[in-house]
Design a protein around this motif. Structure first.
Motif, PDB file in Angstrom:
ATOM      1  N   THR A 105       0.834  -1.193   0.000  1.00 38.84           N
ATOM      2  CA  THR A 105       0.000   0.000   0.000  1.00 38.84           C
ATOM      3  C   THR A 105       0.872   1.246   0.000  1.00 38.84           C
ATOM      4  O   THR A 105       1.900   1.277   0.676  1.00 38.84           O
ATOM      5  CB  THR A 105      -0.889   0.047   1.268  1.00 38.84           C
ATOM      6  OG1 THR A 105      -1.620  -1.154   1.365  1.00 38.84           O
ATOM      7  CG2 THR A 105      -1.828   1.230   1.263  1.00 38.84           C
ATOM      8  N   VAL A 106       0.460   2.263  -0.730  1.00 45.74           N
ATOM      9  CA  VAL A 106       1.062   3.585  -0.622  1.00 45.74           C
ATOM     10  C   VAL A 106      -0.026   4.500  -0.080  1.00 45.74           C
ATOM     11  O   VAL A 106      -1.106   4.607  -0.669  1.00 45.74           O
ATOM     12  CB  VAL A 106       1.564   4.111  -1.984  1.00 45.74           C
ATOM     13  CG1 VAL A 106       2.076   5.536  -1.844  1.00 45.74           C
ATOM     14  CG2 VAL A 106       2.632   3.193  -2.549  1.00 45.74           C
ATOM     15  N   LYS A 107       0.255   5.119   1.050  1.00 53.79           N
ATOM     16  CA  LYS A 107      -0.699   6.067   1.641  1.00 53.79           C
ATOM     17  C   LYS A 107      -0.112   7.462   1.475  1.00 53.79           C
ATOM     18  O   LYS A 107       1.014   7.724   1.892  1.00 53.79           O
ATOM     19  CB  LYS A 107      -0.940   5.765   3.109  1.00 53.79           C
ATOM     20  CG  LYS A 107      -2.007   6.656   3.710  1.00 53.79           C
ATOM     21  CD  LYS A 107      -2.488   6.140   5.037  1.00 53.79           C
ATOM     22  CE  LYS A 107      -3.702   6.934   5.467  1.00 53.79           C
ATOM     23  NZ  LYS A 107      -4.306   6.391   6.651  1.00 53.79           N
ATOM     24  N   VAL A 108      -0.875   8.365   0.867  1.00 55.11           N
ATOM     25  CA  VAL A 108      -0.426   9.728   0.613  1.00 55.11           C
ATOM     26  C   VAL A 108      -1.192  10.654   1.553  1.00 55.11           C
ATOM     27  O   VAL A 108      -2.420  10.634   1.582  1.00 55.11           O
ATOM     28  CB  VAL A 108      -0.685  10.126  -0.856  1.00 55.11           C
ATOM     29  CG1 VAL A 108      -0.179  11.537  -1.121  1.00 55.11           C
ATOM     30  CG2 VAL A 108      -0.036   9.129  -1.805  1.00 55.11           C
ATOM     31  N   TYR A 125       9.611  13.564  18.395  1.00 51.88           N
ATOM     32  CA  TYR A 125      10.659  12.560  18.176  1.00 51.88           C
ATOM     33  C   TYR A 125       9.928  11.266  17.832  1.00 51.88           C
ATOM     34  O   TYR A 125       9.067  10.802  18.590  1.00 51.88           O
ATOM     35  CB  TYR A 125      11.489  12.443  19.449  1.00 51.88           C
ATOM     36  CG  TYR A 125      12.622  11.464  19.406  1.00 51.88           C
ATOM     37  CD1 TYR A 125      13.563  11.481  18.389  1.00 51.88           C
ATOM     38  CD2 TYR A 125      12.786  10.528  20.424  1.00 51.88           C
ATOM     39  CE1 TYR A 125      14.624  10.593  18.372  1.00 51.88           C
ATOM     40  CE2 TYR A 125      13.842   9.643  20.423  1.00 51.88           C
ATOM     41  CZ  TYR A 125      14.753   9.674  19.396  1.00 51.88           C
ATOM     42  OH  TYR A 125      15.810   8.791  19.384  1.00 51.88           O
ATOM     43  N   HIS A 126      10.223  10.688  16.659  1.00 49.68           N
ATOM     44  CA  HIS A 126       9.435   9.571  16.180  1.00 49.68           C
ATOM     45  C   HIS A 126      10.204   8.706  15.196  1.00 49.68           C
ATOM     46  O   HIS A 126      11.327   9.022  14.814  1.00 49.68           O
ATOM     47  CB  HIS A 126       8.168  10.099  15.490  1.00 49.68           C
ATOM     48  CG  HIS A 126       8.445  10.810  14.193  1.00 49.68           C
ATOM     49  ND1 HIS A 126       8.893  12.114  14.138  1.00 49.68           N
ATOM     50  CD2 HIS A 126       8.341  10.394  12.894  1.00 49.68           C
ATOM     51  CE1 HIS A 126       9.055  12.473  12.872  1.00 49.68           C
ATOM     52  NE2 HIS A 126       8.728  11.436  12.101  1.00 49.68           N
ATOM     53  N   LYS A 127       9.558   7.613  14.786  1.00 51.13           N
ATOM     54  CA  LYS A 127      10.044   6.791  13.677  1.00 51.13           C
ATOM     55  C   LYS A 127       8.827   6.214  12.973  1.00 51.13           C
ATOM     56  O   LYS A 127       7.702   6.256  13.488  1.00 51.13           O
ATOM     57  CB  LYS A 127      10.983   5.680  14.156  1.00 51.13           C
ATOM     58  CG  LYS A 127      10.329   4.609  14.996  1.00 51.13           C
ATOM     59  CD  LYS A 127      11.347   3.546  15.380  1.00 51.13           C
ATOM     60  CE  LYS A 127      10.666   2.449  16.196  1.00 51.13           C
ATOM     61  NZ  LYS A 127      11.583   1.343  16.488  1.00 51.13           N
ATOM     62  N   HIS A 128       9.061   5.709  11.780  1.00 53.37           N
ATOM     63  CA  HIS A 128       8.006   5.105  10.985  1.00 53.37           C
ATOM     64  C   HIS A 128       8.333   3.628  10.757  1.00 53.37           C
ATOM     65  O   HIS A 128       9.502   3.275  10.610  1.00 53.37           O
ATOM     66  CB  HIS A 128       7.888   5.805   9.628  1.00 53.37           C
ATOM     67  CG  HIS A 128       7.593   7.265   9.740  1.00 53.37           C
ATOM     68  ND1 HIS A 128       6.339   7.750  10.026  1.00 53.37           N
ATOM     69  CD2 HIS A 128       8.397   8.350   9.635  1.00 53.37           C
ATOM     70  CE1 HIS A 128       6.379   9.066  10.085  1.00 53.37           C
ATOM     71  NE2 HIS A 128       7.615   9.466   9.845  1.00 53.37           N
ATOM     72  N   PRO A 129       7.323   2.768  10.681  1.00 51.14           N
ATOM     73  CA  PRO A 129       7.573   1.349  10.422  1.00 51.14           C
ATOM     74  C   PRO A 129       7.925   1.071   8.967  1.00 51.14           C
ATOM     75  O   PRO A 129       8.328  -0.032   8.620  1.00 51.14           O
ATOM     76  CB  PRO A 129       6.248   0.683  10.796  1.00 51.14           C
ATOM     77  CG  PRO A 129       5.227   1.727  10.498  1.00 51.14           C
ATOM     78  CD  PRO A 129       5.892   3.036  10.850  1.00 51.14           C
ATOM     79  N   CYS A 130       7.776   2.086   8.122  1.00 52.47           N
ATOM     80  CA  CYS A 130       7.992   1.941   6.683  1.00 52.47           C
ATOM     81  C   CYS A 130       8.792   3.135   6.184  1.00 52.47           C
ATOM     82  O   CYS A 130       8.868   4.156   6.852  1.00 52.47           O
ATOM     83  CB  CYS A 130       6.642   1.908   5.974  1.00 52.47           C
ATOM     84  SG  CYS A 130       5.697   3.437   6.192  1.00 52.47           S
ATOM     85  N   PRO A 131       9.380   3.033   5.006  1.00 54.02           N
ATOM     86  CA  PRO A 131      10.021   4.212   4.426  1.00 54.02           C
ATOM     87  C   PRO A 131       8.976   5.279   4.091  1.00 54.02           C
ATOM     88  O   PRO A 131       7.830   4.955   3.761  1.00 54.02           O
ATOM     89  CB  PRO A 131      10.659   3.684   3.139  1.00 54.02           C
ATOM     90  CG  PRO A 131      10.649   2.204   3.236  1.00 54.02           C
ATOM     91  CD  PRO A 131       9.529   1.848   4.158  1.00 54.02           C
ATOM     92  N   VAL A 132       9.397   6.535   4.194  1.00 55.45           N
ATOM     93  CA  VAL A 132       8.527   7.662   3.858  1.00 55.45           C
ATOM     94  C   VAL A 132       9.297   8.581   2.919  1.00 55.45           C
ATOM     95  O   VAL A 132      10.440   8.945   3.197  1.00 55.45           O
ATOM     96  CB  VAL A 132       8.109   8.457   5.121  1.00 55.45           C
ATOM     97  CG1 VAL A 132       7.214   9.631   4.750  1.00 55.45           C
ATOM     98  CG2 VAL A 132       7.423   7.550   6.132  1.00 55.45           C
ATOM     99  N   LYS A 153       1.477  -3.914   5.019  1.00 52.75           N
ATOM    100  CA  LYS A 153       0.650  -4.473   6.090  1.00 52.75           C
ATOM    101  C   LYS A 153       0.816  -3.766   7.431  1.00 52.75           C
ATOM    102  O   LYS A 153       0.227  -4.175   8.412  1.00 52.75           O
ATOM    103  CB  LYS A 153       0.876  -5.975   6.235  1.00 52.75           C
ATOM    104  CG  LYS A 153       0.533  -6.745   4.968  1.00 52.75           C
ATOM    105  CD  LYS A 153       0.694  -8.219   5.143  1.00 52.75           C
ATOM    106  CE  LYS A 153       0.384  -8.914   3.821  1.00 52.75           C
ATOM    107  NZ  LYS A 153       0.552 -10.345   3.902  1.00 52.75           N
ATOM    108  N   GLU A 154       1.635  -2.714   7.492  1.00 53.82           N
ATOM    109  CA  GLU A 154       1.732  -1.955   8.732  1.00 53.82           C
ATOM    110  C   GLU A 154       0.409  -1.245   8.966  1.00 53.82           C
ATOM    111  O   GLU A 154      -0.227  -0.787   8.017  1.00 53.82           O
ATOM    112  CB  GLU A 154       2.866  -0.914   8.679  1.00 53.82           C
ATOM    113  CG  GLU A 154       4.247  -1.488   8.649  1.00 53.82           C
ATOM    114  CD  GLU A 154       4.798  -1.716   7.249  1.00 53.82           C
ATOM    115  OE1 GLU A 154       5.965  -2.099   7.149  1.00 53.82           O
ATOM    116  OE2 GLU A 154       4.060  -1.518   6.256  1.00 53.82           O
ATOM    117  N   GLU A 155       0.004  -1.149  10.217  1.00 52.86           N
ATOM    118  CA  GLU A 155      -1.257  -0.488  10.540  1.00 52.86           C
ATOM    119  C   GLU A 155      -1.041   0.939  11.015  1.00 52.86           C
ATOM    120  O   GLU A 155      -1.851   1.809  10.760  1.00 52.86           O
ATOM    121  CB  GLU A 155      -2.010  -1.294  11.592  1.00 52.86           C
ATOM    122  CG  GLU A 155      -2.455  -2.645  11.045  1.00 52.86           C
ATOM    123  CD  GLU A 155      -3.258  -3.444  12.048  1.00 52.86           C
ATOM    124  OE1 GLU A 155      -3.706  -2.867  13.056  1.00 52.86           O
ATOM    125  OE2 GLU A 155      -3.416  -4.649  11.807  1.00 52.86           O
TER     126      GLU A 155
END
Length: 111
Positions: A18-21, A34-41, A98-100
């Motif tokens: 999935t690509v979410k924009v 301060y954060h991180k993402h489970p996927c590349p952005v 599949k990341e939520e």
């Protein structure tokens, strides 16, 4: 026709389902957590200026028209509106498999 190369990033291979924009707006002086993402952005600054610092990399100021990359599972030290008064608007493309959740807030640095 004119093409401007804004960004090229070599990433580790990963499944993509999935690509979410998402369009995101910050008020003047607003700072990202301060954060991180489970996927590349990957993203694009539409309006304003942004202070971006990915952990392990130098901070950089991005202006309207510039693109950015945030690697998966890597803390983001700064994603802040660099202006105290002008708004910041950007588009973020989350390259999901599949990341939520799109974002994980992290405890403050040094705590």
């Amino acid at each position: 026709m004119k093409r401007n190369n804004l960004l090229q990033v070599n990433m580790e291979e990963r499944p993509l389902s999935t690509v979410k924009v998402v369009e995101i707006e910050f008020k003047g002086g607003q700072k990202g957590a301060y954060h991180k993402h489970p996927c590349p952005v990957v993203g694009y600054i539409v309006e304003g200026t942004c202070l971006l610092q990915v952990e392990g990399e130098p901070a950089k100021v991005l202006k309207s028209g510039e693109a950015f990359f945030e690697p998966a599972e890597t803390p983001i030290l700064h994603f802040d509106n660099y202006s105290d008064s002008a708004p910041l608007q950007f588009i973020a493309y989350y390259l999901l498999h599949k990341e939520e959740e799109l974002i994980e807030l992290l405890p403050k640095v040094g705590k």
